[in-house]
Write a protein that holds these residues in place. Structure first.
Motif, mmCIF file in Angstrom:
data_model
loop_
_atom_site.group_PDB
_atom_site.id
_atom_site.type_symbol
_atom_site.label_atom_id
_atom_site.label_comp_id
_atom_site.label_asym_id
_atom_site.label_seq_id
_atom_site.Cartn_x
_atom_site.Cartn_y
_atom_site.Cartn_z
ATOM 1 N N TRP A 98 37.291 38.651 45.682
ATOM 2 C CA TRP A 98 38.733 38.939 44.986
ATOM 3 C C TRP A 98 38.797 39.089 43.499
ATOM 4 C CZ3 TRP A 98 40.626 35.169 41.892
ATOM 5 C CH2 TRP A 98 39.983 33.824 42.079
ATOM 6 N N SER B 45 41.011 41.300 40.474
ATOM 7 C CA SER B 45 41.758 40.525 39.629
ATOM 8 C C SER B 45 41.390 40.585 38.150
ATOM 9 C CB SER B 45 42.214 38.937 39.962
ATOM 10 O OG SER B 45 40.698 38.352 39.788
ATOM 11 N N GLN C 242 42.091 40.809 49.807
ATOM 12 C CA GLN C 242 42.046 39.400 49.814
ATOM 13 C C GLN C 242 42.979 39.261 48.612
ATOM 14 O OE1 GLN C 242 40.576 37.527 51.463
ATOM 15 N NE2 GLN C 242 39.228 39.097 52.697
ATOM 16 N N ASN C 243 43.269 39.920 47.535
ATOM 17 C CA ASN C 243 44.087 39.710 46.492
ATOM 18 C C ASN C 243 45.839 40.004 47.010
ATOM 19 O OD1 ASN C 243 41.642 41.255 45.340
ATOM 20 N ND2 ASN C 243 42.342 40.163 43.488
ATOM 21 N N ILE D 197 46.210 36.502 48.650
ATOM 22 C CA ILE D 197 46.414 35.375 47.440
ATOM 23 C C ILE D 197 47.865 35.608 47.143
ATOM 24 C CG2 ILE D 197 45.793 34.598 45.212
ATOM 25 C CD1 ILE D 197 42.891 35.600 45.785
ATOM 26 N N GLN D 198 48.484 36.892 46.892
ATOM 27 C CA GLN D 198 49.641 36.867 46.427
ATOM 28 C C GLN D 198 50.853 36.317 47.398
ATOM 29 O OE1 GLN D 198 50.101 40.711 45.195
ATOM 30 N NE2 GLN D 198 48.875 40.865 43.576
ATOM 31 N N VAL E 180 49.986 33.992 49.972
ATOM 32 C CA VAL E 180 49.983 32.844 50.111
ATOM 33 C C VAL E 180 50.576 31.971 48.992
ATOM 34 C CG1 VAL E 180 48.414 30.931 50.186
ATOM 35 C CG2 VAL E 180 48.138 33.081 51.654
ATOM 36 N N GLN E 181 50.358 32.492 47.818
ATOM 37 C CA GLN E 181 50.882 31.672 46.462
ATOM 38 C C GLN E 181 52.480 32.012 46.198
ATOM 39 O OE1 GLN E 181 48.286 32.600 43.342
ATOM 40 N NE2 GLN E 181 46.831 31.185 44.074
ATOM 41 N N GLN F 289 51.734 34.564 55.931
ATOM 42 C CA GLN F 289 50.725 33.933 55.372
ATOM 43 C C GLN F 289 49.770 33.898 56.260
ATOM 44 O OE1 GLN F 289 52.093 30.535 53.242
ATOM 45 N NE2 GLN F 289 53.629 31.570 51.856
#
Length: 311
Positions: free
Chosen positions: A231, A235, A247-248, A251-252, A254-255, A278
């Motif tokens: 990832w 990024s 994967q990116n 992350i977006q 999940v965050q 998520q």
């Protein structure tokens, strides 16, 4: 001849334990029980978080709210999170990008690694010792993040999928493992093929690689998992949101930085739980590795140990 006709022959059972050396004592019952308990706890520590992730991804918003978050005991199964994820353009596009980058990157990395390892395994190849020393030096010294980024930028690879492959295309450790395995192949077999008129590429393709299926399978899995889980390069080198791999996007989500339009609307209206989304993305990211690993597991011992010991 004293053989007894009709006497059954006791064949070893394939699931039986290998014969114990004469100097090794039989394990005690307490020792066997301790090993069983330790293995059970280890399996539980691995499977318990995975169970929670899967169950939560298959739970409704009401069940997640009643559980106060992560769900341990399922109360009905719903695939709404997966349906919303796959129906949205961003997650589906990110999954396709990750698959294509993984396939292309793994093929390229394996081609370069196999050719490099085979050349370094031939003691008479031109400059193989200096090349080997240079590769070993890169394992301990690196230029750093800023020079690497400037190099990628000067080559015009930013906002390009090549930026996800080329900066991490080759692993020196994997090359050394392949080299050690290739050096363990009988030299007489290679010499006989060379006497019959076979060139180096034919020897590599028809003799060395068929005899190295175990180590090739292991290294292929290493590269594939690396590309699938990567990832940071995306990024760092990609600015276009539509080019981001799975994967990116995970992350977006999940965050809770940014969610696709359809998912964001479903979450706001209460039809879908953000936590279920998520967890569903995590399952989608883990699924390919979990499916492929058992098929390569039997090659791990032979592939890694043989290549490492004979290197």
């Amino acid at each position: 001849m004293s053989a007894v006709v009709g006497k059954p022959v006791n064949k070893p059972r394939p699931w039986a334990a290998p014969p114990r050396p004469a100097w090794e004592e039989e394990p005690s019952k307490a020792g066997l029980a301790g090993k069983g308990i330790a293995l059970s706890f280890a399996c539980l520590a691995i499977l318990f978080p995975l169970w929670i992730v899967i169950v939560t991804s298959l739970s409704s918003r009401k069940t997640i709210d009643e559980a106060g978050g992560l769900v341990l005991v399922p109360e009905g199964i719903t695939f709404i999170a997966y349906r919303e994820l796959l129906s949205g353009g961003q997650v589906t596009r990110a999954a396709v990008i990750s698959i294509l980058v993984t396939l292309a990157g793994t093929l390229f990395s394996m081609a370069v690694s196999v050719l490099c390892a085979y050349g370094l395994s031939r003691s008479g190849s031109l400059g193989h010792r200096w090349i080997l020393m240079t590769l070993l030096a890169t394992m301990f010294f690196s230029a750093g993040l800023i020079p690497t980024y400037l190099l990628v930028q000067s080559l015009g690879l930013t906002d390009s999928y090549l930026a996800l492959i080329l900066p991490s295309a080759v692993s020196v450790f994997n090359i050394l493992v392949l080299r050690g395995f290739f050096m363990g192949i009988s030299q007489e077999l290679v010499d006989s093929a060379r006497i019959d008129g076979a060139g180096e590429f034919r020897i590599l393709w028809q003799i060395v690689m068929p005899l190295s299926r175990a180590v090739l399978a292991v290294i292929t899995l290493f590269y594939a998992v690396g590309y699938w889980s990567a990832w940071f390069n995306a990024s760092l080198y990609l600015n276009d949101q539509d080019m981001m791999p799975l994967q990116n996007v995970m992350i977006q989500l999940v965050q809770k930085q940014e969610a696709p339009v359809g998912l964001g609307q479903a979450i706001k209206t209460g039809q879908l739980s953000g936590l279920a989304v998520q967890m569903a993305v995590m399952v989608m990211a883990l699924l390919p590795v979990a499916v492929l690993s058992p098929f390569v597991q039997r090659h791990f011992k032979k592939g890694m140990l043989t290549g490492a010991v004979k290197g």
